[in-house]
Each structure stands twice: as C-alpha cells, then as structure tokens.
Enzyme design. Structure first.
Site, short mmCIF file in Angstrom:
data_model
loop_
_atom_site.label_atom_id
_atom_site.label_comp_id
_atom_site.label_asym_id
_atom_site.label_seq_id
_atom_site.Cartn_x
_atom_site.Cartn_y
_atom_site.Cartn_z
N ASP A 514 48.94 22.68 62.05
CA ASP A 514 47.61 22.16 62.34
C ASP A 514 47.74 20.94 63.25
O ASP A 514 48.59 20.07 63.04
CB ASP A 514 46.94 21.76 61.02
CG ASP A 514 45.52 21.29 61.21
OD1 ASP A 514 44.69 22.09 61.64
OD2 ASP A 514 45.25 20.11 60.91
N GLU A 551 48.51 24.26 66.95
CA GLU A 551 47.42 23.79 67.80
C GLU A 551 47.95 22.68 68.70
O GLU A 551 48.24 21.58 68.24
CB GLU A 551 46.28 23.26 66.95
CG GLU A 551 45.58 24.33 66.13
CD GLU A 551 44.43 23.74 65.33
OE1 GLU A 551 43.29 24.19 65.50
OE2 GLU A 551 44.68 22.81 64.54
#
Length: 930
Positions: A514, A551
């Site tokens: 993340d 990400e």
C-alpha cells in the site's frame, strides 16, 4: 490509495500528531553546570542527524547547545556552527538548506545518555536593547531518528527481535528501545526484569519452556514528548507473532510449533508459480468473499476458503481454471478498528427501524443505519495497522480473550489465541488447493495511531523514531494517518522482517505494498533481496517465486524524491517489482476517480461514440480528440506500459511510450513487461459496474452495459504484464455507487455469488425486488444511496440511477458476463504471445497496424504474433481493413468460437482483403488458422 488523492480513510481520522515532534529527546547528566529549565517547546525544529551533527531550522549561525536532564536540564552538549558533509547532504536532502551545527568533540561521549532523558536545543539570541535588556534563549525540541540510527543502527544486522527460540524451545524476548530508561517484561501477571545491550539498544530476557503460550507486554519507562513527561507504558510487542483478543496482549508463540500446523502443512503443494509479468490477479476482501454466501459453513472467516463446495470457492476455482493465478487478499494482519469478539460486534440490521431490505433502492436510510454502527460493526478494509505480523483476529473462528488466555496458559497449552495462525494457514491451503497462489496486501506506510494513543505501539516504545516527522516535529499524515518512516533503519528492518515471516511461516506467495511510493526504493529492494535468499531446502519456500507489486504514487512530503529515492512508478522500472498503472485505467473508464461530475466518459463508457448528457465532455471534436488520446494510453497499457516502445500515435507521429502525455507526466514508464500492473477497477473508488452506471447513457440496455464491462476488462486481461481485477467484477459487482466503502459494512460490500444457484445470502441482507425475483440477490446495485461521508456530493447523480430497475442486471446477464471474461483469460493463459519478457520482444511481436490519423474512434486493433485482436467499444459493428494481411488465413480464436458469448461468434474475417468485422461492444480475438 489513489494516484492523485487518498482513497482510503480509516474509521476515525487518526491525526495523532505529536505536538513536540515526537522526537524530543530524553536527557541525561554530564559535568556541565545546572541552570533553569527552558519551557517544553511546542515544536521540534532541531534534528540530531548523527552523533556529530545537528540541523536546526530557523536557528542563527551562532553557538547553540543541546540541554538535557531528568527534570530541569542539568547538562549541555555544545554546538558550533558547521556545514553538512556530502554524505549527510545525500542522506538528508530535505535539510541541506537549514543551519547545521557540529557537536563539540569534548561532548560526543554524552550522546547515548542524552537520548534517554528530556532534551531540548537552545540558543542565546540578541535582541533590541531598547525593548529587552538581555539575550533571550530560543528553544525547540529535538528530532532523534538520525542519531539513533547512527548510534544503534547495527541492531538491524545483529538483533533478532520479538519471541525467538533456541534448540530446546526456550524463548528469548527482545525489543529495541534505546531511549528507554527501563524495560521490564509483564508475563502472565508478573514482572520480569530485562537487560539492555548498550551497543544495540536492545533489551532482552530469556525464559523457560513454560512461558510458551503465555500473554505478555513490555513495561517501558520513557520520555514521551507528546505529553511532556516521563511515562510508563505497557505495550504489546511490535514483533508479536500472536495476540489475545482485541490485541490486548502479545503471546509467547513459536510459529514453528507443530501444533500450529494444519494437517498437510509441511507437505503443502502449491500451484505452479506464474511469473509476475503473466500474473492474473483477483483482489478480494476476506469478509466480502463469504459473509453473504449461504453455502459457506464459515461466513466471513479464514476458513471459508476451505469450504470447497461453496458458491464462492466454486467461482474462484472456475477463474483459476481459466487462467487466474493469484488471489490478492486485502489486509489480513491485525488491524485496529474491528472488535474481534463477535459478542462485541454490532449489526446495523438489528437496530429498530433498520429493516434494510425493505427500504427503497434510492433511500438515504440504509447508509444512515450502517453509519450508526460503523464504529462497532465487524467491517473494515483493514488499512489501519496495529500489529504487522499477526493475522487479524476478527476473521478467526475464535480470536481468544485475555482472561481465557491467562487461564489456559497456566497449563502450558494455550491454544485460543494462535487459532488465527492455524486458520490463516488453512486459508492458504484452501486457495492453493483451488489452483490459486496467495498475495497479501501489506500496509507498512502508516500506523493507526501515534503518540500516547492506546492504539499506538511503536511510538510508545521509541517515541519519535518510527514515524516520519515534518520540519516542525509534527507527524506527517499525507497517507491519511500517522506516516511511518521506512527510511529509518529499524523501521526498514521491521518491514523486511515482517514480510519474511509471512513468506516463511505462512507460505504467502506475494505482497502488494500500500502506498509504496512512501517507501524508499532501497527498502523495497531490501525486501526483494531477503525473499530471494529463501530456499525450499532451508526455509520451506522458494523466495524467488514470490511476487511483489504496489502503489507507486508520488505525493506528500516525500514527493519527487524529496527525502530519498522513492519506490514510485518510474523509479521502480526495471526492478522486477510492479506498480499499479493508472494510465489505461483512466482511459478505459474516462476522466479520473475524482471528477466532480462522475459521468465523464472514456473508451469503454461511450465517449464520442455513445455520448451521455454530461456537460463535461465539450463539443464532438473535443470528444473525438480525447477519445483518440485515450486509445493511445490503452495501446501503451496493452504493451505493458513500456517507456521505450515506439508506435504511431493517433496524431500520426512516431513516438515512444515515454513521449505520450498523461496529465503532464510520461504515460509510458516501464522498462519491461512486469513493471506496470494493469487494472480497470480495484477496492478503491467505484466498482467498474458502478462507474459505467454513471457514465453510460441512462437508457443503455442491461446487455449492452454488460458487454461494455467485458470490453473494459479485456484491455487488462489481454495486456502484456500483470493485471488485477476486483473480485466480483466479472459478475457485474456493484457497491450501490459507493466510491469509498472501507467502512460501509456488509450491506454495501458483500459479494453475492449465489445468483446462478439462487442460494442468496446468509445474513438476510439481500433484496428480492425487480429483476432479482426468483433468483439470488443480484449484483448489489440499488442497496440505497451510498454513505454520505464520501458520496453525498454525488447523490444527485446517483439517486435516479439507483431507482431505475433496468440497471439491476439479471442473473443470466451476470453469469454470461463472467463466462465471456473467463474466455478472455483462457486465451491469455494459452497463447505464448502474452508472455513476452522484454521490450524488444514486445516491439517485435506487437503492433497497432491501423494507428494514425485514420484510426477509427472507439476501435483499437492489435496484432500480436499470430493473433489479431479487435477492441470495438462502439455501439455499431465495425470493420478493420488490414491489406498487409490479405491472403493470410485467420479465424476467430477457438476459445471464442466455441465459447460462452454468442455475439462474438458473428465476428468474421475476409481473407482476400484482410478485413476483420466485429460486432458492437465486443472484443474479438482472431488467430492464424493452423
């Protein structure tokens, strides 16, 4: 998280910003004279970056000092104006324009003691004699991560933290706490002293075998700048491997204990590893998967993945058989916002006047009911980490409880707490048995809280170290929460150690990071090296087969490599670690996820070829130009988003991928297939079905909507490089237009697999209205207006759509969509041309022969080896004339010719002219006849 803005916000916006810059240092004694204590400063603008150097924003270039002591500062470390060395400038680029000071050589030996006491920086500053007769001291707190790394960083190489065991299974418990005055172990109700290693800052104690299974915490006496006081914190272990219910205590557990291994664990046979560049991934939330599945014996639990005959597992098996290779699980580590015991969880449907299924499909009552219990229900996405290396307890059949654990541990056979360990492992077994490897979503970029918050673990052990601090000493919160600092040695070590534990002890096959762009590239590469070192013979797993992606967004206080070289999209190219690519995603859907008007159209939502009434589109000429540019972005996505791939763009220019514009940035950034991960939807933002509901003209027939869904999915399914799809998207999954369902409960989030069998759901949350009568619970559309917090500005657009029964697809439409998608997966899995390893291979094998000024808006034609693929997103049958292929015998690919979609079977090819004809809203794959 989004590429432009954050798309996740935890249940409570945890802005536990440290008022002093949590790095204010604890002070000790030296031989300097005592003087009055300066007041506790409101900021920490001085940064002690190594044992020799302090940087102080706003200071004058004049002598200063670090003052320290238990109460009032009794001693000083003298500072003289200096400069940063080249190495310091490289390590701290964001500080190079601030005044620097050199620690007086006579005082350097005081550093280790100073860091364990209250510490401030002071400087005498001259004032105007007319207004003040004497010099006035300037005072600020001090940030300490740099000097801690300098003095104690060797712990990263030499220390084994958390519970470890010798050959006789005697446990040693170790915690890194270099600034603590004292550390003790609270074990099963008694206190055991711990001993400090002055070289590493690690405190440890060895116990006996009867400690196994017992609950423990660390008792840490430390200066807490957030409250301007010494505190005694009772804290769980940051390196916990097991916990009692609600994370109240850590447990002394050996993950190698055979009692925690499910049957067959040591002999687990995994599906053949699929390289990242060919991976097809289903993103899945553990509770969403089974909570509404009546055929599951373990709804909402890890064990649902062992229910081999449930609707959900049957569907996953069908995807695996078609070519899906991985299931990506949303956070499954211990997180902060869900009560783990079922008795403590609240159900919105149990509230008076909250009969959710009876409410109108466009009502605001459902979201109001869900919101009332959101803080205590069983639902959250889990992007609020509490303990990074323990499975989340709410997904276990029994998370255990502090009182139960304490009683059971006296017999030396504590079993309740580690049940989550056994069941997580059984989940991995279940997925592997279905032909799927397992990816974990990991969130090391922030914590649920910082400072003295009860949900703060790291910061209550070493205040001011584990979080990234801004220039004034406050905690950065650009990720939504308290940002961690993986650039600090021991936070970076925690990331690596945690990932390796999941890989070795739980046999996890991949990790999705993340907000990976908030990590240093070096940290992610260190993870890669640590995994690569794992071998089947020594560790039971092949670390080189483990995939990594994340990400790579570029924003916040670290943007543009401000503090370190980030793990962003462009920086990770060539590493073998993929980043999500938003380029083709936006082109396929249209606009961005954050447009004020959600009706902005794209390639698969009718831009120019099937316009809606939105005023955001401009005139037809503008729409056509934007659509053609979108087609260039999609072409790049089909290549794997390669920076050096050259092609003719829709303006007729010969360009590289890096020369195509994406909102002012290079569209192509990958060095090889596998660097960029393609996706049309994920848990963030509206599902693909909901995005198309907003964007397609309101009168679009259900069958046409479904066909556009397949067109959108085809742009990822048939691309080079890895691709991800949100679970249920192939079944037209809806969240009733909710763009941020992290806390929207089962009502908006549950996946309804049972349409084909009519089994419905186990929780009574399904409706039986409209086209859903007589068969299952539909796709989730029309469950009320989505929660106001993140969607109210879209309610005027959402309300008429949710009230329209035509937007609820029939069971037949849903199952047909999934079958058509699986046909695309089969083509990808069986054709070697979708597994090209290098840019040169892609350049040689893949082309867009009709690209240029004559390209048809809404149609992309791709030639790939022996294949020709035509993506027709228009509402009309289209012909594509390729004279260079005339005389070559092509036919519809056998998978589609004998497949599930009757419409694509009408696609045709005229050999004499090299002309391909494809029905409206269809992707047809042709192959040279063998």
């Amino acid at each position: 998280m989004s590429s432009t803005h954050l798309r996740f916000r935890p249940r409570k916006r945890l802005a536990a910003v440290l008022a002093l810059g949590a790095a204010a240092l604890l002070l000790t004694s030296s031989l300097q004279p005592a003087h009055a204590a300066p007041p506790d400063p409101a900021k920490a603008e001085a940064q002690w970056i190594d044992r020799d150097t302090v940087v102080w924003k706003g200071a004058e270039r004049a002598p200063a000092q670090l003052e320290f002591g238990d109460g009032k500062p009794t001693h000083r470390i003298r500072l003289t104006p200096g400069t940063l060395t080249p190495a310091e400038r490289a390590a701290f680029p964001h500080l190079q324009n601030f005044p620097a000071f050199t620690v007086d050589p006579r005082d350097r030996g005081l550093a280790r003691n100073a860091l364990r006491h209250r510490l401030v920086a002071t400087q005498q500053r001259a004032t105007d004699a007319a207004t003040a007769p004497a010099a006035v001291p300037a005072t600020t707190g001090v940030q300490i991560p740099g000097v801690l790394d300098d003095l104690y960083g060797r712990a990263a190489q030499h220390a084994r933290l958390g519970p470890t065991f010798d050959g006789s299974r005697r446990p040693t418990l170790s915690v890194w706490a270099p600034t603590a005055r004292t550390v003790a172990l609270e074990l099963d109700g008694r206190t055991v002293p711990m001993h400090r290693d002055d070289t590493t800052g690690v405190w440890r104690v060895q116990g006996s075998r009867d400690w196994l299974g017992k609950p423990y915490r660390y008792v840490v006496r430390v200066w807490a700048p957030s409250v301007h006081a010494f505190v005694t914190n009772k804290v769980t272990d940051p390196y916990s491997t097991a916990l009692t219910a609600d994370s109240a205590r850590s447990l002394v557990v050996d993950l190698a204990d055979p009692r925690l291994a499910p049957q067959g664990w040591s002999r687990l046979k995994k599906p053949v590893a699929v390289p990242l560049r060919k991976a097809r991934i289903q993103e899945l939330h553990i509770r969403d998967f089974s909570i509404a599945d009546r055929t599951s014996r373990h709804p909402g639990q890890y064990l649902a993945f062992t229910d081999t005959h449930s609707d959900g597992m049957r569907h996953l098996k069908s995807l695996a058989a078609a070519g899906t290779s991985y299931v990506h699980l949303l956070p499954a580590f211990d997180f902060a916002t869900v009560p783990e015991r079922r008795a403590d969880q609240q159900d919105p449907a149990q509230q008076p006047d909250c009969k959710l299924a009876a409410m109108p499909s466009d009502s605001d009552r459902q979201q109001e009911c869900v919101g009332k219990t959101a803080a205590r229900d069983a639902y959250n996405w889990g992007y609020d980490p509490l303990h990074y290396t323990v499975p989340e307890g709410s997904y276990a059949s029994d998370p255990g409880s502090a009182s139960e654990d304490s009683k059971k541990s006296r017999g030396g056979a504590q079993r309740s707490g580690p049940r989550r360990t056994v069941e997580f492992r059984r989940m991995v077994q279940g997925l592997n048995g279905a032909g799927l490897r397992t990816v974990m979503d990991v969130v090391y970029n922030h914590t649920a809280a910082s400072g003295q918050d009860p949900k703060s673990v790291l910061d209550r052990i070493v205040p001011g170290y584990y979080h990234r601090l801004l220039d004034d000493g406050s905690v950065a919160t650009s990720t939504c929460c308290s940002n961690t600092a993986p650039e600090h040695t021991m936070m970076g070590k925690l990331v690596v150690d945690s990932v390796v534990t999941w890989a070795k002890q739980y046999k996890v096959d991949g990790f999705r990071f993340d907000l990976m762009g908030h990590h240093p590239k070096a940290n992610i590469l260190a993870v890669r090296r640590a995994l690569d070192a794992l071998t089947p013979a020594r560790d039971g797993v092949d670390g080189k087969a483990i995939i990594l992606y994340g990400e790579g967004w570029n924003f916040g206080e670290v943007a543009n490599d401000a503090r370190f070289v980030q793990a962003t999209q462009r920086n990770m190219a060539g590493t073998g670690i993929a980043t999500f690519s938003d380029r083709a995603r936006d082109a396929v859907r249209g606009g961005t996820p954050f447009d004020p008007d959600p009706r902005v159209q794209g390639f698969a939502s009718g831009l120019f070829t099937d316009p809606n009434s939105s005023s955001a589109h401009g005139n037809p000429a503008d729409q056509r130009a934007r659509l053609l540019h979108y087609q260039d972005l999609i072409k790049l996505g089909l290549t794997g988003n390669l920076a050096d791939y050259t092609f003719t763009d829709t303006a007729g220019r010969r360009v590289k991928g890096s020369e195509v514009d994406y909102n002012g940035a290079p569209a192509g950034y990958a060095a090889a297939p596998g660097d960029a991960l393609a996706y049309a939807d994920a848990h963030d933002n509206e599902t693909l079905y909901d995005a198309l509901a907003y964007k397609l003209p309101p009168g679009t027939a259900p069958a046409a909507r479904a066909r556009m869904q397949v067109v959108a999915l085809a742009t990822t399914a048939l691309s080079q490089g890895p691709a991800l799809s949100q679970a249920g998207t192939d079944l037209l999954r809806s969240k009733s237009l909710d763009r941020n369902s992290f806390d929207s409960g089962d009502w908006f989030n549950a996946i309804h697999w049972g349409c084909a069998t009519g089994t419905g759901d186990a929780t009574g949350i399904g409706t039986t209205t409209g086209t859903e009568r007589g068969g299952g619970t539909g796709n989730g559309f029309g469950r009320g207006l989505p929660p106001a917090a993140d969607n109210k500005d879209k309610w005027p657009y959402a309300k008429p759509l949710l009230a329209d029964p035509a937007l609820r697809p029939s069971c037949a439409t849903m199952t047909a969509t999934s079958a058509a998608y699986r046909d695309l997966l089969r083509i990808h899995a069986t054709e070697p041309a979708f597994d090209l390893p290098t840019t040169a291979d892609v350049q040689s094998a893949l082309s867009f022969p009709l690209s240029g000024t004559a390209e048809t808006p809404g149609v992309i034609t791709m030639r790939l080896g022996r294949l020709v693929v035509v993506f027709n997103a228009t509402p009309h049958r289209q012909t594509q004339h390729l004279p260079s292929l005339a005389g070559t015998s092509y036919a519809l690919h056998p998978v589609q010719a004998h497949g599930a979609d009757p419409v694509v079977k009408s696609a045709s090819y005229e050999e004499s002219s090299g002309t391909f004809a494809v029905p409206a809203r269809t992707v047809a794959v042709f192959a040279i006849a063998r």
